[in-house]
Design an enzyme around this catalytic site. Structure first.
Site, PDB file in Angstrom:
ATOM      1  N   ASP A 176      42.824  46.854  44.348  1.00  0.00           N
ATOM      2  CA  ASP A 176      42.915  47.408  42.903  1.00  0.00           C
ATOM      3  C   ASP A 176      42.134  46.365  42.001  1.00  0.00           C
ATOM      4  OD1 ASP A 176      44.688  45.010  43.681  1.00  0.00           O
ATOM      5  OD2 ASP A 176      46.020  45.448  41.893  1.00  0.00           O
ATOM      6  N   HIS A 177      41.357  45.377  42.538  1.00  0.00           N
ATOM      7  CA  HIS A 177      40.593  44.519  41.681  1.00  0.00           C
ATOM      8  C   HIS A 177      39.064  44.601  41.852  1.00  0.00           C
ATOM      9  CE1 HIS A 177      43.719  41.568  39.436  1.00  0.00           C
ATOM     10  NE2 HIS A 177      44.310  42.409  40.703  1.00  0.00           N
TER      11      HIS A 177
END
Length: 316
Positions: free
Chosen positions: A68-69
């Site tokens: 997600d990063h």
């Protein structure tokens, strides 16, 4: 002027109106710099919506390699290539060489521009300078997460203006020694120590910290000392619920802001379970008045001692 755009503010799973983490810092001075911190899924579309050209990004700073990063890096690099980018793209991260190499191997074709990985230390628990530009510096420090992870600090250099009236009052002449005192903060003349503040006006540079994902830890307090803006992971509103998954909750993030003497706090990386962000913000500001709950595409404009967030002004 400095402008921060929060491109994505959700944790874990995105929603229809909140995207994976990404923060863009634009620096407007003698030259323009566009810095991207984390690059979650859909970041390039969020950049388009915000009016920021993804081709102008100078450097990317990944806090850690949870999808997600970083998952937005894959399409972003491909789009830059299709658009004919020529200048190098620098990617700073823990184990950057390892993971950037894997990302580039996902395609049959290498990009026509250089993608330069720069490893950031994730073991020694101390603040380290990882980049120096003419008008600002970037620092990092390891944080407490489930995999190697770091927080980043953008620090504008102080502006020092020598006051000639103070020089005359102290019967001092101009000379090369002024360069040295600007660098180290003091200088000895005829056995007498002259301090920089005795002869100059010092305008402190803006300091912005972005934590990525972390449990509360002293490293974040250290890198955030006297920051103007602290952008902190605050995944859950309920106290202590985040402990088991290596995140901070609202009140732990607020405590870090207080301990570090941060002037303003942005609470981000919120769980998708929260729908009424206004209510959460109201409760958080009862504890720490100078704070905002992050929304996607929120813009923070910093000018001297004032910040403006979507039309609302705060004094730093």
């Amino acid at each position: 002027m400095i402008r921060i755009t929060l491109l994505g503010t959700v944790s874990g799973i995105p929603s229809t109106d909140r995207n994976h983490p990404a923060v863009c810092i634009e620096y407007f001075s003698t030259s323009y710099h566009c810095l991207l911190f984390d690059c979650g899924e859909n970041t390039q579309v969020q950049l388009m919506k915000s009016g920021i050209s993804f081709m102008s990004i100078d450097k990317i700073f990944i806090t850690h390699w949870h999808a997600d990063h970083f998952a937005g890096l894959i399409p972003l690099i491909q789009t830059m290539n299709l658009e004919g980018r020529e200048k190098d793209l620098f990617i700073f991260a823990p184990e950057a060489e390892k993971f950037v190499r894997k990302i580039l191997e996902l395609s049959y074709y290498k990009p026509r521009f250089g993608v330069i990985p720069i490893n950031v230390d994730f073991e020694e628990k101390e603040v380290k300078k990882i980049l120096e530009e003419k008008e600002f510096e970037i620092y990092s420090i390891p944080v407490d997460h489930t995999i190697p992870a770091v927080a980043y600090c953008f620090k504008e250099k102080d502006r020092i203006n020598i006051d000639e009236s103070k020089l005359k009052k102290l019967k001092l002449e101009k000379g090369r020694w002024l360069r040295k005192i600007k660098k180290i903060g003091y200088y000895k003349i005829d056995g007498k120590e002259i301090k920089l503040e005795d002869i100059a006006k010092i305008n402190k540079g803006i300091k912005i910290v972005y934590t990525g994902d972390t449990r509360p830890c002293e490293q974040v307090v250290e890198i955030s000392k006297d920051s103007d803006i602290l952008i902190h992971d605050a995944t859950f509103f309920e106290e202590d619920e985040a402990d088991g998954i290596a995140h901070a909750d609202f009140f732990q993030a607020i405590e870090i802001a207080k301990k570090s003497n941060s002037k303003f706090l942005i609470l981000t990386h919120l769980s998708r379970r929260y729908r009424n962000l206004d209510e959460l913000e109201e409760k958080a500001r009862e504890v720490f008045p100078n704070c905002k709950v992050a929304r996607d595409l929120m813009k923070i404009v910093i000018k001297k001692n004032e910040i403006e967030i979507n039309g609302e002004k705060f004094v730093l």
